[in-house]
Design a protein around this motif. Structure first.
Motif, PDB file in Angstrom:
ATOM      1  N   VAL A 158       0.870  -1.067  -0.145  1.00 18.26           N
ATOM      2  CA  VAL A 158       0.016   0.003  -0.022  1.00 18.26           C
ATOM      3  C   VAL A 158       0.785   1.042  -0.142  1.00 18.26           C
ATOM      4  CG1 VAL A 158      -1.561   1.321   1.247  1.00 18.26           C
ATOM      5  CG2 VAL A 158      -2.036  -0.912   1.053  1.00 18.26           C
ATOM      6  N   CYS A 159       1.961   1.246   0.857  1.00 18.20           N
ATOM      7  CA  CYS A 159       2.921   2.449   0.808  1.00 18.20           C
ATOM      8  C   CYS A 159       3.499   2.736  -0.400  1.00 18.20           C
ATOM      9  CB  CYS A 159       3.969   2.268   1.932  1.00 18.20           C
ATOM     10  SG  CYS A 159       4.892   3.672   2.096  1.00 18.20           S
ATOM     11  N   ALA A 160       3.892   1.731  -1.013  1.00 20.72           N
ATOM     12  CA  ALA A 160       4.590   1.894  -2.618  1.00 20.72           C
ATOM     13  C   ALA A 160       3.519   2.325  -3.457  1.00 20.72           C
ATOM     14  CB  ALA A 160       5.134   0.680  -2.820  1.00 20.72           C
ATOM     15  N   GLY A 161       2.155   2.078  -3.276  1.00 20.95           N
ATOM     16  CA  GLY A 161       1.132   2.593  -4.082  1.00 20.95           C
ATOM     17  C   GLY A 161       0.778   4.052  -3.872  1.00 20.95           C
ATOM     18  N   VAL A 162       0.965   4.280  -2.584  1.00 21.63           N
ATOM     19  CA  VAL A 162       0.745   5.691  -2.104  1.00 21.63           C
ATOM     20  C   VAL A 162       1.887   6.756  -2.710  1.00 21.63           C
ATOM     21  CG1 VAL A 162       0.699   7.206  -0.068  1.00 21.63           C
ATOM     22  CG2 VAL A 162      -0.581   5.189  -0.031  1.00 21.63           C
ATOM     23  N   ILE A 163       2.932   6.244  -2.645  1.00 22.09           N
ATOM     24  CA  ILE A 163       4.010   6.831  -3.065  1.00 22.09           C
ATOM     25  C   ILE A 163       4.057   7.270  -4.596  1.00 22.09           C
ATOM     26  CG2 ILE A 163       6.598   7.171  -3.585  1.00 22.09           C
ATOM     27  CD1 ILE A 163       6.750   5.637  -0.592  1.00 22.09           C
ATOM     28  N   ILE A 167       3.722  10.594  -6.583  1.00 21.37           N
ATOM     29  CA  ILE A 167       4.652  11.111  -7.885  1.00 21.37           C
ATOM     30  C   ILE A 167       3.795  11.465  -8.949  1.00 21.37           C
ATOM     31  CG2 ILE A 167       6.172  10.031  -9.537  1.00 21.37           C
ATOM     32  CD1 ILE A 167       7.221   8.313  -7.183  1.00 21.37           C
ATOM     33  N   SER A 168       2.764  10.603  -9.554  1.00 29.25           N
ATOM     34  CA  SER A 168       2.012  10.921 -10.575  1.00 29.25           C
ATOM     35  C   SER A 168       1.153  12.375 -10.335  1.00 29.25           C
ATOM     36  CB  SER A 168       0.881   9.886 -10.765  1.00 29.25           C
ATOM     37  OG  SER A 168      -0.141  10.117  -9.670  1.00 29.25           O
ATOM     38  N   GLN A 169       0.980  12.883  -9.103  1.00 25.42           N
ATOM     39  CA  GLN A 169       0.182  14.042  -9.232  1.00 25.42           C
ATOM     40  C   GLN A 169       1.172  15.357  -9.453  1.00 25.42           C
ATOM     41  OE1 GLN A 169      -1.164  13.952  -5.057  1.00 25.42           O
ATOM     42  NE2 GLN A 169      -2.699  12.193  -5.432  1.00 25.42           N
ATOM     43  N   GLY A 170       2.341  15.064  -9.493  1.00 28.67           N
ATOM     44  CA  GLY A 170       3.411  16.155  -9.900  1.00 28.67           C
ATOM     45  C   GLY A 170       3.677  16.362 -11.382  1.00 28.67           C
ATOM     46  N   GLY A 171       2.874  15.603 -12.199  1.00 27.60           N
ATOM     47  CA  GLY A 171       2.892  15.816 -13.681  1.00 27.60           C
ATOM     48  C   GLY A 171       3.882  14.639 -14.288  1.00 27.60           C
TER      49      GLY A 171
END
Length: 241
Positions: A158-163, A167-171
């Motif tokens: 889950v933590c890996a997915g949260v990271i 990251i994806s939200q930064g474009g």
């Protein structure tokens, strides 16, 4: 950016990491403890493979400057100064000191990836800071889950997915491996119910059975510490993103 998730340390055997950023994840509890200790003024954390290794390393320091810390099977090690509860690592205990840490899963995973271009320690408590660091470095990224005794663990996945989601939200486009896509999907399921992780993960239930509910609550404090613990030259030190 290419992103891969190694669900267990065994998946990194023989991997060429010299050009990659690696994030070592052990949510319950080593990575959380590392982030907490450094945020509270610890000078450095030295990971050790075994308790005997930790005791040997401690001989290199004046007694007042070093603390022995760690666990086996979730229990503190006899004769050590600290266990693996992040709540123990208060400023009064760890400020300006070196902590030599050995744990069942987390420190073992960390020592496996010493050959990476950059190695950092990630947990839910510093996920946003880790994501920012990964975006800034723009290298191929491997999220290395410590797992539990050689098996995948829910909380680390889950933590890996949260990271990855952060990251994806930064474009910018992400090229996800299959395991990275799985971790991201699992994280989306748990993002608004992180509190379920202790009872739905095997290691969480193990710790609950030992009365570590307050530890687990601390491990679930998303983005509590805006810190990036960096592993280099055998030590983990704080590096602000």
């Amino acid at each position: 950016m290419r992103v891969h998730v190694a669900l267990t340390p065994a998946e990194l055997e023989g991997a060429d990491l010299h050009a990659q950023t690696v994030v070592v994840i052990d949510v319950f509890r080593a990575a959380t403890t590392v982030a907490t200790a450094l945020s509270n003024g610890c000078r450095a954390i030295i990971p050790a493979l075994t308790p005997d290794d930790a005791r040997a390393r401690a001989q290199e320091f004046p007694r007042g400057e070093v603390l022995l810390a760690g666990e086996r099977g979730g229990e503190p090690i006899e004769g050590f100064d600290l266990g693996n509860s992040p709540l123990e690592y208060t400023p009064d205990r760890v400020a300006r000191r070196v902590v030599i840490l050995t744990t069942t899963n987390g420190t073992r995973a960390l020592l496996k990836v010493s050959g990476a271009a950059s190695t950092v320690v990630g947990a839910l408590v510093n996920a946003k800071a880790i994501a920012q660091r990964a975006r800034d470095q723009r290298r191929t990224l491997t999220l290395a889950c410590a797992g539990e005794l050689g098996e995948p663990s829910l909380e680390d996945t889950v933590c890996a997915g949260v990271i990855i989601e952060a990251i994806s939200q930064g474009g910018g486009p992400l090229e996800l491996s299959d395991t990275a896509a799985i971790a991201r999907g699992v994280a989306r399921d748990y993002r608004h119910r992180l509190g379920d992780l202790p009872v739905e993960s095997g290691w969480g239930r193990h710790l609950l059975g030992r009365g570590c509910d307050k530890d687990l609550a601390a491990c679930l404090a998303l983005d509590a510490w805006p810190i990036v613990p960096v592993f280099r030259n055998g030590r983990v030190v704080a590096s602000e993103p």
